[in-house]
Every structure is written in structure tokens, then in C-alpha cells.
Design a protein around this motif. Structure first.
Motif, mmCIF file in Angstrom:
data_model
loop_
_atom_site.group_PDB
_atom_site.id
_atom_site.type_symbol
_atom_site.label_atom_id
_atom_site.label_comp_id
_atom_site.label_asym_id
_atom_site.label_seq_id
_atom_site.Cartn_x
_atom_site.Cartn_y
_atom_site.Cartn_z
ATOM 1 N N LYS A 18 6.487 -0.281 -25.939
ATOM 2 C CA LYS A 18 7.082 -1.611 -26.016
ATOM 3 C C LYS A 18 6.099 -2.662 -25.522
ATOM 4 O O LYS A 18 5.959 -3.738 -26.127
ATOM 5 C CB LYS A 18 8.366 -1.652 -25.194
ATOM 6 C CG LYS A 18 9.096 -2.965 -25.292
ATOM 7 C CD LYS A 18 10.369 -2.946 -24.478
ATOM 8 C CE LYS A 18 11.067 -4.285 -24.522
ATOM 9 N NZ LYS A 18 12.251 -4.331 -23.676
ATOM 10 N N GLU A 19 5.382 -2.375 -24.422
ATOM 11 C CA GLU A 19 4.390 -3.314 -23.905
ATOM 12 C C GLU A 19 3.248 -3.508 -24.900
ATOM 13 O O GLU A 19 2.769 -4.622 -25.088
ATOM 14 C CB GLU A 19 3.850 -2.830 -22.568
ATOM 15 C CG GLU A 19 4.823 -2.975 -21.416
ATOM 16 C CD GLU A 19 4.278 -2.427 -20.116
ATOM 17 O OE1 GLU A 19 3.087 -2.026 -20.069
ATOM 18 O OE2 GLU A 19 5.031 -2.399 -19.128
ATOM 19 N N GLN A 20 2.810 -2.417 -25.547
ATOM 20 C CA GLN A 20 1.748 -2.530 -26.545
ATOM 21 C C GLN A 20 2.208 -3.377 -27.720
ATOM 22 O O GLN A 20 1.454 -4.201 -28.252
ATOM 23 C CB GLN A 20 1.326 -1.147 -27.038
ATOM 24 C CG GLN A 20 0.497 -0.372 -26.051
ATOM 25 C CD GLN A 20 0.144 1.017 -26.558
ATOM 26 O OE1 GLN A 20 0.566 1.415 -27.649
ATOM 27 N NE2 GLN A 20 -0.612 1.764 -25.786
ATOM 28 N N HIS A 21 3.451 -3.181 -28.147
ATOM 29 C CA HIS A 21 3.987 -3.960 -29.261
ATOM 30 C C HIS A 21 4.059 -5.443 -28.895
ATOM 31 O O HIS A 21 3.685 -6.304 -29.692
ATOM 32 C CB HIS A 21 5.374 -3.433 -29.641
ATOM 33 C CG HIS A 21 6.027 -4.216 -30.727
ATOM 34 N ND1 HIS A 21 5.586 -4.184 -32.025
ATOM 35 C CD2 HIS A 21 7.077 -5.068 -30.707
ATOM 36 C CE1 HIS A 21 6.343 -4.985 -32.754
ATOM 37 N NE2 HIS A 21 7.253 -5.536 -31.982
ATOM 38 N N GLU A 22 4.532 -5.748 -27.684
ATOM 39 C CA GLU A 22 4.607 -7.139 -27.248
ATOM 40 C C GLU A 22 3.210 -7.757 -27.153
ATOM 41 O O GLU A 22 3.029 -8.927 -27.484
ATOM 42 C CB GLU A 22 5.324 -7.234 -25.904
ATOM 43 C CG GLU A 22 6.805 -6.962 -25.982
ATOM 44 C CD GLU A 22 7.482 -6.937 -24.616
ATOM 45 O OE1 GLU A 22 6.783 -7.082 -23.594
ATOM 46 O OE2 GLU A 22 8.705 -6.779 -24.593
#
Length: 107
Positions: A44-48
Motif C-alpha cells: 500500500k505504501e509503495q502504491h501511494e
């Protein structure tokens, strides 16, 4: 006593065995759930981060035209002067030798 006889563990022994198996299964399940949770949070952090980078790229994209050395910016107030040379074979009767077609001397 014979060595091949098994001793009965009793009710307490069975309960302790069952409790240890439950604890081992709970520890394994906790490790799996923790790994899946951490992996999901990292994804999720990578996507954000990718979304943020795309947004920043979209914002700075129009400004790249001003920093591109291949893109020439022409000022509207600039006057461009083109010199028109007359052929040497033409002779004008009555004109001064330095007079061009525009009528300005030395042009």
C-alpha cells in the motif's frame, strides 16, 4: 515391568498435550497473519508513493517545456532582420552604386 507397555498419561496429560498443540498452531497463525499484514501495508505504501510520483510528474510536466534546450522561445518584441542581397548582374541606370532595392544606402 515390561518396556513395551505404555503408561497412561491421564486426563491432565491429554489436556497439556492439546494445550501445547493449540499454542503452536496459534503461534504459526500469528506469524502468517503478521507477515501478510506487513506485506499488505508495504504494498500500500509503495502504491501511494507511485501515485504521488505520478502526480508530481503531472504537475511538473508543463514546466519542462521551459527548461528544454531543444525548445526555442522567441520573444514577441524581437525584430528579426534579414539581409536581401541583389544579384551582381543587375545594373540600375541612375542609381547610386550602394543603393539597394529598398532605397536605403548601404543596405
Amino acid at each position: 515391568m515390561r518396556s513395551n507397555e505404555k503408561k497412561d498419561l491421564g486426563m491432565l496429560g491429554y489436556m497439556l498435550g492439546l494445550l501445547m498443540m493449540v499454542i503452536i498452531i496459534a503461534i504459526g497463525a500469528g506469524i502468517v497473519v503478521g507477515y501478510v499484514y506487513k506485506r499488505g501495508r508495504d504494498l500500500k505504501e509503495q502504491h501511494e508513493q507511485k501515485v504521488y510520483e505520478r502526480e508530481m510528474q503531472r504537475i511538473t510536466l508543463p514546466l519542462s517545456a521551459f527548461t528544454n534546450p531543444a525548445c526555442e522561445l522567441v520573444d514577441e518584441n524581437t525584430i528579426e532582420v534579414h539581409t536581401n542581397q541583389t544579384p551582381l548582374e543587375e545594373t540600375h541606370s541612375g542609381d547610386a552604386p550602394l543603393m539597394g532595392q529598398a532605397g536605403t544606402p548601404g543596405a
